[in-house]
Design a protein around this motif. Structure first.
Motif, PDB file in Angstrom:
ATOM      1  N   ASN A  41       0.827  -1.215   0.000  1.00 22.44           N
ATOM      2  CA  ASN A  41       0.000   0.000   0.000  1.00 22.44           C
ATOM      3  C   ASN A  41       0.855   1.256   0.000  1.00 22.44           C
ATOM      4  N   ASP A  42       1.878   1.273   0.873  1.00 16.51           N
ATOM      5  CA  ASP A  42       2.755   2.442   0.976  1.00 16.51           C
ATOM      6  C   ASP A  42       3.529   2.670  -0.322  1.00 16.51           C
ATOM      7  N   LEU A  43       4.037   1.590  -0.924  1.00 15.57           N
ATOM      8  CA  LEU A  43       4.789   1.726  -2.174  1.00 15.57           C
ATOM      9  C   LEU A  43       3.876   2.172  -3.312  1.00 15.57           C
ATOM     10  N   SER A  44       2.656   1.674  -3.288  1.00 16.66           N
ATOM     11  CA  SER A  44       1.689   2.057  -4.315  1.00 16.66           C
ATOM     12  C   SER A  44       1.423   3.556  -4.270  1.00 16.66           C
ATOM     13  N   LYS A  45       1.237   4.100  -3.054  1.00  8.83           N
ATOM     14  CA  LYS A  45       1.001   5.547  -2.901  1.00  8.83           C
ATOM     15  C   LYS A  45       2.265   6.346  -3.217  1.00  8.83           C
ATOM     16  N   LEU A  46       3.414   5.834  -2.770  1.00 10.49           N
ATOM     17  CA  LEU A  46       4.671   6.553  -2.956  1.00 10.49           C
ATOM     18  C   LEU A  46       5.012   6.731  -4.431  1.00 10.49           C
ATOM     19  N   PHE A  47       4.813   5.673  -5.218  1.00 13.27           N
ATOM     20  CA  PHE A  47       5.191   5.707  -6.630  1.00 13.27           C
ATOM     21  C   PHE A  47       4.005   5.945  -7.570  1.00 13.27           C
ATOM     22  N   ASN A  48       2.813   6.125  -6.968  1.00 11.45           N
ATOM     23  CA  ASN A  48       1.608   6.420  -7.757  1.00 11.45           C
ATOM     24  C   ASN A  48       1.350   5.354  -8.820  1.00 11.45           C
ATOM     25  N   VAL A  49       1.397   4.093  -8.371  1.00 12.02           N
ATOM     26  CA  VAL A  49       1.104   2.970  -9.268  1.00 12.02           C
ATOM     27  C   VAL A  49       0.136   2.038  -8.550  1.00 12.02           C
ATOM     28  N   SER A  50      -0.420   1.089  -9.267  1.00 11.23           N
ATOM     29  CA  SER A  50      -1.361   0.149  -8.668  1.00 11.23           C
ATOM     30  C   SER A  50      -0.630  -0.865  -7.787  1.00 11.23           C
ATOM     31  N   ARG A  51      -1.403  -1.497  -6.902  1.00 13.38           N
ATOM     32  CA  ARG A  51      -0.814  -2.542  -6.057  1.00 13.38           C
ATOM     33  C   ARG A  51      -0.355  -3.724  -6.902  1.00 13.38           C
ATOM     34  N   GLY A  52      -1.071  -3.973  -8.002  1.00 11.85           N
ATOM     35  CA  GLY A  52      -0.667  -5.057  -8.897  1.00 11.85           C
ATOM     36  C   GLY A  52       0.710  -4.813  -9.494  1.00 11.85           C
ATOM     37  N   THR A  53       0.988  -3.556  -9.854  1.00 10.55           N
ATOM     38  CA  THR A  53       2.300  -3.198 -10.395  1.00 10.55           C
ATOM     39  C   THR A  53       3.387  -3.382  -9.333  1.00 10.55           C
ATOM     40  N   VAL A  54       3.077  -2.941  -8.109  1.00 11.99           N
ATOM     41  CA  VAL A  54       4.022  -3.108  -6.997  1.00 11.99           C
ATOM     42  C   VAL A  54       4.298  -4.589  -6.761  1.00 11.99           C
ATOM     43  N   ARG A  55       3.233  -5.389  -6.814  1.00 14.37           N
ATOM     44  CA  ARG A  55       3.366  -6.830  -6.569  1.00 14.37           C
ATOM     45  C   ARG A  55       4.286  -7.471  -7.606  1.00 14.37           C
ATOM     46  N   GLN A  56       4.155  -7.054  -8.874  1.00 12.14           N
ATOM     47  CA  GLN A  56       5.022  -7.572  -9.935  1.00 12.14           C
ATOM     48  C   GLN A  56       6.474  -7.177  -9.701  1.00 12.14           C
ATOM     49  N   ALA A  57       6.682  -5.925  -9.290  1.00 13.10           N
ATOM     50  CA  ALA A  57       8.045  -5.440  -9.034  1.00 13.10           C
ATOM     51  C   ALA A  57       8.682  -6.204  -7.877  1.00 13.10           C
ATOM     52  N   ILE A  58       7.897  -6.452  -6.816  1.00 15.78           N
ATOM     53  CA  ILE A  58       8.405  -7.192  -5.662  1.00 15.78           C
ATOM     54  C   ILE A  58       8.739  -8.630  -6.049  1.00 15.78           C
ATOM     55  N   ALA A  59       7.897  -9.236  -6.886  1.00 14.45           N
ATOM     56  CA  ALA A  59       8.167 -10.601  -7.349  1.00 14.45           C
ATOM     57  C   ALA A  59       9.499 -10.649  -8.100  1.00 14.45           C
ATOM     58  N   LEU A  60       9.771  -9.616  -8.875  1.00 17.15           N
ATOM     59  CA  LEU A  60      11.027  -9.552  -9.623  1.00 17.15           C
ATOM     60  C   LEU A  60      12.219  -9.389  -8.678  1.00 17.15           C
ATOM     61  N   LEU A  61      12.056  -8.582  -7.644  1.00 16.51           N
ATOM     62  CA  LEU A  61      13.111  -8.417  -6.642  1.00 16.51           C
ATOM     63  C   LEU A  61      13.392  -9.739  -5.922  1.00 16.51           C
ATOM     64  N   GLN A  62      12.327 -10.495  -5.663  1.00 12.65           N
ATOM     65  CA  GLN A  62      12.495 -11.798  -5.011  1.00 12.65           C
ATOM     66  C   GLN A  62      13.210 -12.782  -5.930  1.00 12.65           C
ATOM     67  N   GLU A  63      12.843 -12.778  -7.218  1.00 12.31           N
ATOM     68  CA  GLU A  63      13.490 -13.660  -8.192  1.00 12.31           C
ATOM     69  C   GLU A  63      14.978 -13.358  -8.305  1.00 12.31           C
ATOM     70  N   ASP A  64      15.339 -12.081  -8.180  1.00 12.03           N
ATOM     71  CA  ASP A  64      16.737 -11.674  -8.295  1.00 12.03           C
ATOM     72  C   ASP A  64      17.516 -11.872  -7.006  1.00 12.03           C
ATOM     73  N   GLY A  65      16.850 -12.395  -5.973  1.00  9.26           N
ATOM     74  CA  GLY A  65      17.546 -12.683  -4.722  1.00  9.26           C
ATOM     75  C   GLY A  65      17.879 -11.458  -3.904  1.00  9.26           C
ATOM     76  N   LEU A  66      17.141 -10.352  -4.107  1.00 11.44           N
ATOM     77  CA  LEU A  66      17.408  -9.116  -3.374  1.00 11.44           C
ATOM     78  C   LEU A  66      16.581  -9.022  -2.095  1.00 11.44           C
ATOM     79  N   ILE A  67      15.392  -9.606  -2.105  1.00 15.19           N
ATOM     80  CA  ILE A  67      14.538  -9.617  -0.930  1.00 15.19           C
ATOM     81  C   ILE A  67      13.863 -10.990  -0.824  1.00 15.19           C
ATOM     82  N   TYR A  68      13.327 -11.281   0.344  1.00 12.39           N
ATOM     83  CA  TYR A  68      12.501 -12.483   0.480  1.00 12.39           C
ATOM     84  C   TYR A  68      11.357 -12.171   1.438  1.00 12.39           C
ATOM     85  N   LYS A  69      10.252 -12.861   1.259  1.00 12.39           N
ATOM     86  CA  LYS A  69       9.062 -12.606   2.080  1.00 12.39           C
ATOM     87  C   LYS A  69       9.030 -13.569   3.256  1.00 12.39           C
TER      88      LYS A  69
END
Length: 244
Positions: A41-69
């Motif tokens: 929610n916070d990232l969506s408001k910060l970057f003025n994009v949908s939560r779906g877009t944020v979710r895709q970006a986070i999935a990519l960060l996870q695939e690249d081994g930069l973050i994990y949930k």
């Protein structure tokens, strides 16, 4: 058909742009390994994009081994140094740059031994000398994820004010050797099924698959200062080389 393509490209770019913005957010705010990034929610408001877009970006960060949930905590940063997008060709300490999960414990053990004929050959020395061996085991939960063995010509260690009982001092000593002394190195790596000697060192079953790196590091006068043997359990790491 053309309009559909343009729309698809725009959508694709949005989550890639958001991916880049999250990376910048981590770097600019000096977030460390173990810190969490803001929620969707916070990232969506910060970057003025949908939560779906944020979710895709986070999935990519996870695939690249930069973050994990982690359930109950959110998306946790693995290691900020990974944001620099470096590969084995430019990394001094692969143990902190390619791990998928943070370590739960690190054990240091120091011993001294006369140089064997093999060590004399590696260090290109004919006369006798003392090897300072630092064994470092990295644990994930109760399992040994990696073992690094640093063989150092003790003559190179004498100039440092070193408390052998302090793990902090030992880690700083290794860092200083790598940064201050080493100007080039030769790295070989292979994979094999562990034999009894390796299995005993790493507290694993005989036959378990291990990645092995052998690296000879030289200082300014082209003399060998450090020899490192590294053993990795593959499921805990993602290694890469970057060509340009």
């Amino acid at each position: 058909m053309q309009k559909l393509s343009e729309k698809s490209n725009t959508k694709s770019l949005k989550y890639v742009e958001t991916y880049d913005k999250i990376r910048e957010l981590i770097k600019n705010n000096n977030l460390q390994a173990g810190d969490t990034i803001p929620g969707e929610n916070d990232l969506s408001k910060l970057f003025n994009v949908s939560r779906g877009t944020v979710r895709q970006a986070i999935a990519l960060l996870q695939e690249d081994g930069l973050i994990y949930k982690q359930q109950g905590y959110g998306n946790i940063i693995l290691d900020p140094k990974k944001l620099e997008n470096k590969g084995l060709e430019s990394i001094n300490e692969p143990i902190f740059d390619f791990n998928k999960v943070e370590y739960s414990k690190i054990d240091f053990k120091v011993e001294f031994q006369p140089a064997s004929e093999k060590m004399k050959e590696i260090f290109e020395e004919d006369s006798n000398f003392i090897i300072m061996l630092i064994n470092v085991k990295y644990y994930i939960e109760d399992n040994v994820a990696a073992l690094l063995m640093y063989f150092i010509n003790f003559d190179d260690a004498k100039e440092y004010d070193l408390n052998l009982k302090s793990e902090y001092d030992l880690k700083k000593f290794i860092d200083k050797i790598l940064i201050d002394k080493i100007i080039n190195s030769e790295l070989e790596f292979q994979g094999f099924k562990s034999r009894e000697s390796t299995a005993n060192k790493m507290n694993i079953n005989v036959g378990k698959y291990v990645l092995y790196f052998s690296e000879i590091m030289k200082k300014e006068n082209n003399k060998v200062s450090l020899y490192r043997r590294s053993y990795f359990i593959p499921e805990y790491f993602n290694f890469k080389l970057i060509r340009s």
